[in-house]
Design a protein around this motif. Structure first.
Motif, PDB file in Angstrom:
ATOM      1  N   ASP A 274      56.045  16.465  44.494  1.00  0.00           N
ATOM      2  CA  ASP A 274      55.293  17.699  44.666  1.00  0.00           C
ATOM      3  C   ASP A 274      55.253  18.401  43.307  1.00  0.00           C
ATOM      4  OD1 ASP A 274      54.120  20.058  45.395  1.00  0.00           O
ATOM      5  OD2 ASP A 274      55.742  20.716  46.710  1.00  0.00           O
ATOM      6  N   MET A 275      54.111  18.337  42.656  1.00  0.00           N
ATOM      7  CA  MET A 275      53.979  18.884  41.302  1.00  0.00           C
ATOM      8  C   MET A 275      54.090  20.415  41.275  1.00  0.00           C
ATOM      9  SD  MET A 275      53.793  16.227  39.553  1.00  0.00           S
ATOM     10  CE  MET A 275      53.379  14.509  39.744  1.00  0.00           C
ATOM     11  N   SER A 276      53.936  21.032  42.411  1.00  0.00           N
ATOM     12  CA  SER A 276      54.077  22.492  42.447  1.00  0.00           C
ATOM     13  C   SER A 276      55.548  22.900  42.586  1.00  0.00           C
ATOM     14  CB  SER A 276      53.256  23.077  43.593  1.00  0.00           C
ATOM     15  OG  SER A 276      53.723  22.594  44.835  1.00  0.00           O
ATOM     16  N   ASP A 277      56.420  21.953  42.897  1.00  0.00           N
ATOM     17  CA  ASP A 277      57.857  22.208  42.987  1.00  0.00           C
ATOM     18  C   ASP A 277      58.474  21.886  41.623  1.00  0.00           C
ATOM     19  OD1 ASP A 277      60.562  22.300  43.450  1.00  0.00           O
ATOM     20  OD2 ASP A 277      60.537  20.949  45.183  1.00  0.00           O
ATOM     21  N   ASN A 278      58.741  22.911  40.851  1.00  0.00           N
ATOM     22  CA  ASN A 278      59.243  22.719  39.486  1.00  0.00           C
ATOM     23  C   ASN A 278      60.582  22.002  39.442  1.00  0.00           C
ATOM     24  OD1 ASN A 278      57.060  23.753  38.082  1.00  0.00           O
ATOM     25  ND2 ASN A 278      57.789  25.853  38.284  1.00  0.00           N
TER      26      ASN A 278
ATOM     27  N   ALA B 105      59.871  18.328  40.040  1.00  0.00           N
ATOM     28  CA  ALA B 105      59.184  17.778  38.872  1.00  0.00           C
ATOM     29  C   ALA B 105      60.170  17.585  37.712  1.00  0.00           C
ATOM     30  CB  ALA B 105      58.032  18.684  38.453  1.00  0.00           C
TER      31      ALA B 105
END
Length: 158
Positions: free
Chosen positions: A90-94, A97
């Motif tokens: 999930d690229m929105s979960d820093n 990532a």
């Protein structure tokens, strides 16, 4: 007379449009009729080894000593290579990532360490000049495969 000319022009446009539609349909059917391309790792490895033998000028005796060790290195590297994929992140979960980036970097470092260890082993089997030719040949082969991949997978399973 003017009406006849306009009718001829309209008929030409309709005719050319019809031909274009038929050609596009035939092309679409042709593309769909092609079997799906799949990667064949055994063929890839065989071609890679053949390319290395040719580019590095390995003799059959040198090949017999070198390739078992080379295959061992590739097998170890492949375990780390598979871990380089970023699917399901999930690229929105820093945090996720950042964890994926750290894992990716660790895999890259491990692959280089394996490569470094095996380069020393290779130099015990072959002269350093031939090992350098092998390293360059491997890079050249992968570069060529990336170019070919732009036009479709060159390694189809039969």
């Amino acid at each position: 007379m003017l009406i006849v000319q306009k009718m001829v022009q309209i008929n030409k446009k309709i005719f050319l449009s019809s031909i274009l539609v038929v050609v596009l349909c035939a092309f679409t059917l042709f593309l769909r009729a092609q079997p799906p391309m799949k990667f064949d790792p055994k063929r890839f490895e065989a071609d890679l080894e053949q390319f290395i033998v040719k580019k590095a000028g390995l003799t059959p005796a040198e090949s017999a000593k070198f390739f078992p060790v080379y295959r061992e290195m590739r097998k170890k590297q492949f375990a780390y290579f598979r871990g380089r994929r970023f699917h399901h992140i999930d690229m929105s979960d820093n945090n996720a990532a950042a964890k994926a980036i750290r894992e990716h970097d660790a895999n890259e470092v491990q692959m280089k360490k394996i490569q470094q260890v095996y380069h020393v082993k290779f130099m015990k089997i072959l002269p350093a000049g031939k090992v350098m030719k092998i390293i360059r040949a491997e890079d050249d082969f992968h570069r060529q495969m990336f170019r070919k991949a732009a036009f479709g997978c060159p390694y189809k399973k039969e």
